[in-house]
Design a protein around this motif. Structure first.
Motif, short mmCIF file in Angstrom:
data_model
loop_
_atom_site.label_atom_id
_atom_site.label_comp_id
_atom_site.label_asym_id
_atom_site.label_seq_id
_atom_site.Cartn_x
_atom_site.Cartn_y
_atom_site.Cartn_z
N ILE A 352 0.84 -1.21 0.00
CA ILE A 352 0.00 0.00 0.00
C ILE A 352 0.87 1.26 0.00
CG2 ILE A 352 -1.66 1.32 1.38
CD1 ILE A 352 -2.82 -1.37 2.29
N LEU A 353 1.92 1.25 0.82
CA LEU A 353 2.83 2.40 0.83
C LEU A 353 3.49 2.61 -0.52
CD1 LEU A 353 4.56 1.94 4.32
CD2 LEU A 353 2.84 3.64 3.69
N GLY A 354 3.89 1.52 -1.15
CA GLY A 354 4.51 1.64 -2.46
C GLY A 354 3.55 2.13 -3.52
N LEU A 355 2.28 1.75 -3.42
CA LEU A 355 1.30 2.14 -4.43
C LEU A 355 0.91 3.60 -4.30
CD1 LEU A 355 -0.68 1.37 -6.70
CD2 LEU A 355 -2.31 0.69 -4.91
N PHE A 356 0.67 4.07 -3.09
CA PHE A 356 0.15 5.43 -2.91
C PHE A 356 1.22 6.46 -2.58
CE2 PHE A 356 -3.50 2.69 -2.03
CZ PHE A 356 -4.46 3.27 -2.83
N LEU A 357 2.34 6.05 -2.00
CA LEU A 357 3.36 7.01 -1.60
C LEU A 357 4.68 6.81 -2.31
CD1 LEU A 357 2.73 6.95 2.28
CD2 LEU A 357 1.81 8.56 0.60
N GLY A 358 4.77 5.76 -3.12
CA GLY A 358 6.03 5.48 -3.78
C GLY A 358 7.11 5.08 -2.79
N ALA A 359 6.69 4.55 -1.68
CA ALA A 359 7.63 4.17 -0.63
C ALA A 359 7.30 2.76 -0.14
CB ALA A 359 7.56 5.15 0.53
N SER A 360 8.16 2.23 0.70
CA SER A 360 7.96 0.92 1.29
C SER A 360 8.32 0.97 2.76
CB SER A 360 8.83 -0.13 0.58
OG SER A 360 10.20 0.16 0.78
N ILE A 361 8.16 -0.13 3.44
CA ILE A 361 8.54 -0.18 4.84
C ILE A 361 10.04 0.09 5.00
CG2 ILE A 361 8.74 -1.71 6.85
CD1 ILE A 361 6.16 -2.98 6.07
N LEU A 362 10.83 -0.40 4.03
CA LEU A 362 12.27 -0.15 4.07
C LEU A 362 12.56 1.35 3.96
CD1 LEU A 362 15.09 -1.34 4.20
CD2 LEU A 362 15.04 -1.58 1.71
N SER A 363 11.74 2.04 3.12
CA SER A 363 11.90 3.49 3.01
C SER A 363 11.60 4.18 4.34
CB SER A 363 10.98 4.04 1.92
OG SER A 363 11.27 3.44 0.67
N ILE A 365 11.98 2.86 7.29
CA ILE A 365 13.11 2.60 8.18
C ILE A 365 14.27 3.52 7.84
CG2 ILE A 365 14.80 0.86 8.85
CD1 ILE A 365 12.65 -1.25 8.41
N GLU A 366 14.52 3.72 6.54
CA GLU A 366 15.59 4.62 6.12
C GLU A 366 15.30 6.06 6.57
OE1 GLU A 366 15.81 4.09 1.95
OE2 GLU A 366 17.15 2.35 2.08
N PHE A 367 14.02 6.46 6.52
CA PHE A 367 13.64 7.81 6.94
C PHE A 367 13.95 8.02 8.41
CE2 PHE A 367 10.53 10.83 8.60
CZ PHE A 367 10.69 11.91 7.73
N ILE A 368 13.59 7.02 9.23
CA ILE A 368 13.87 7.12 10.66
C ILE A 368 15.37 7.11 10.91
CG2 ILE A 368 13.58 5.93 12.87
CD1 ILE A 368 10.90 4.88 11.83
N TYR A 369 16.08 6.24 10.18
CA TYR A 369 17.53 6.16 10.34
C TYR A 369 18.21 7.48 9.97
CZ TYR A 369 22.32 5.15 8.90
OH TYR A 369 23.68 5.20 8.73
N TYR A 370 17.72 8.13 8.92
CA TYR A 370 18.36 9.37 8.43
C TYR A 370 18.27 10.48 9.47
CZ TYR A 370 19.57 13.22 5.31
OH TYR A 370 20.17 14.32 4.75
N PHE A 371 17.13 10.58 10.17
CA PHE A 371 16.94 11.67 11.13
C PHE A 371 17.29 11.29 12.56
CE2 PHE A 371 14.16 13.04 7.67
CZ PHE A 371 14.55 14.36 7.52
#
Length: 391
Positions: A352-363, A365-371
């Motif tokens: 669902i994240l990939g379909l509507f936001l162009g993201a995934s659960i891995l994305s 995790i990367e977002f949290i890791y980056y900040f």
């Protein structure tokens, strides 16, 4: 295929209890006008064979003799001891047993158990046995073997076909058959097993709407959970709430925490219609300690009667012969599976994240890791670099 669990329970079809019971009743006294008190004998018959109980008989048979000094009176207590003294043991009931044409030792594998129906001998029951013990018999058959169990007894019996976790229960209708002495009967049945996926255990009990045999209730006295044992436990608690005691049959392992009913207790149970209660009444009962809500077992299969017959009957015969046959090998099997496991939920969220936001659960995790981790690491490295410049 796997042959189902079998329960053999003695029944009294000739109203004869034996010379030892007659001597015991005689030692208690006489009747009002007779030398022998048949009412007390009938009450002892109820203790030994509780399935033959008729409502109102305890009051009719016992209370009338309470004011008679020389009369035999119904025993006040010690009903469990009476069953141990006058009840038949395995060698007194069984003569021969065969499975798939191969004879085996009946008393090694048929083990006794107190059930709501009375004293029964159970073949491969989780209530008084377990896989791997010396008394657990392999009931797995292949197509080269005939799925047939034959038992010859010296007394009249009731035979029941059950799942491994179940017990015979007078309040529930099951697959059973009564064989009198002199009869040769056959019962043809069909059995379909239940298979559960591994992920089923991860589903909460309230959601899957069943319990596995090892998921016993905290207030249960039985070794394995089933709908029939749950009804027995609820009946026991109901009896205890109303009459401060319970039938010894509902306390199969003689747990000292619970009091067996004597004559006064059974009179109270009879007045409350709780000796053989209606299942609907038990299910509606709400104790001060718990609410009785019995779910089916997750492991129970479907056993159905196909055909039953009397092959031979000799009124003067001394043996009862029962043959249990599965005429057709099962071709179907029930399966309980999880339509959406936890992993499926994670995959769905990622999709669902990939379909509507162009993201995934891995994305994410990367977002949290980056900040968090990366930002902290960058700040730490900058501080170290600044310290090196100052030195």
């Amino acid at each position: 295929m796997k042959f189902p669990t079998v329960a053999i329970c003695e029944v009294n079809t000739k109203n004869e209890l034996g010379e030892d019971v007659e001597a015991y009743v005689t030692s208690l006294g006489k009747g009002i006008r007779e030398e022998y008190n048949f009412d007390v004998e009938a009450h002892i018959s109820f203790i030994l064979f509780p399935s033959q109980y008729t409502h109102g008989t305890i009051k009719a048979r016992c209370l009338r003799y309470e004011d008679c000094d020389n009369c035999a009176k119904c025993p006040k207590t010690g009903y469990r001891k009476l069953v141990e003294t006058f009840g038949a043991n395995c060698t007194e009931i069984f003569e021969q047993c065969w499975l798939a044409g191969k004879e085996f030792d009946c008393c090694q594998y048929f083990l006794p158990l107190y059930t709501p129906y009375g004293t029964c001998f159970m073949l491969n029951s989780l209530q008084n046995n377990h896989p791997g013990s010396q008394h657990w018999m392999s009931l797995e058959l292949d197509r080269s073997q005939k799925p047939e169990l034959q038992v010859v007894t010296s007394r009249s019996i009731q035979v029941s076909l059950l799942n491994e976790e179940d017990i015979p229960n007078t309040a529930l209708k099951g697959i059973s058959l009564v064989i009198q002495e002199g009869q040769d009967r056959a019962l043809h049945f069909h059995s379909e097993l239940m298979a559960n996926d591994v992920d089923v255990r991860d589903i909460p009990i309230e959601a899957r709407n069943c319990r596995f045999p090892d998921e016993t209730l905290p207030w249960s006295l039985y070794h394995a959970y089933s709908f029939s044992t749950c009804i027995s436990d609820c009946t026991r608690i109901f009896q205890e709430e109303v009459c401060k005691c319970n039938s010894y049959l509902l306390n199969p392992y003689a747990d000292a925490r619970f009091v067996d009913c004597g004559l006064a207790g059974y009179s109270c149970l009879e007045a409350s219609s709780m000796i053989i209660p209606d299942v609907k009444k038990v299910m509606r009962f709400n104790s001060s300690r718990l609410q009785c809500s019995c779910l089916p077992s997750c492991a129970e299969g479907d056993i159905r009667t196909v055909y039953e017959s009397v092959l031979r009957f000799n009124p003067k015969g001394q043996e009862a012969n029962i043959t249990l046959v599965m005429p057709v090998w099962p071709t179907d099997q029930y399966r309980r599976q999880v339509l959406r496991s936890r992993l499926d939920g994670v995959v769905s969220i990622g999709g669902i994240l990939g379909l509507f936001l162009g993201a995934s659960i891995l994305s994410g995790i990367e977002f949290i890791y980056y900040f968090t981790l990366r930002a902290a690491n960058t700040a730490l490295m900058a501080r170290r670099a600044q310290q090196l410049k100052q030195t």
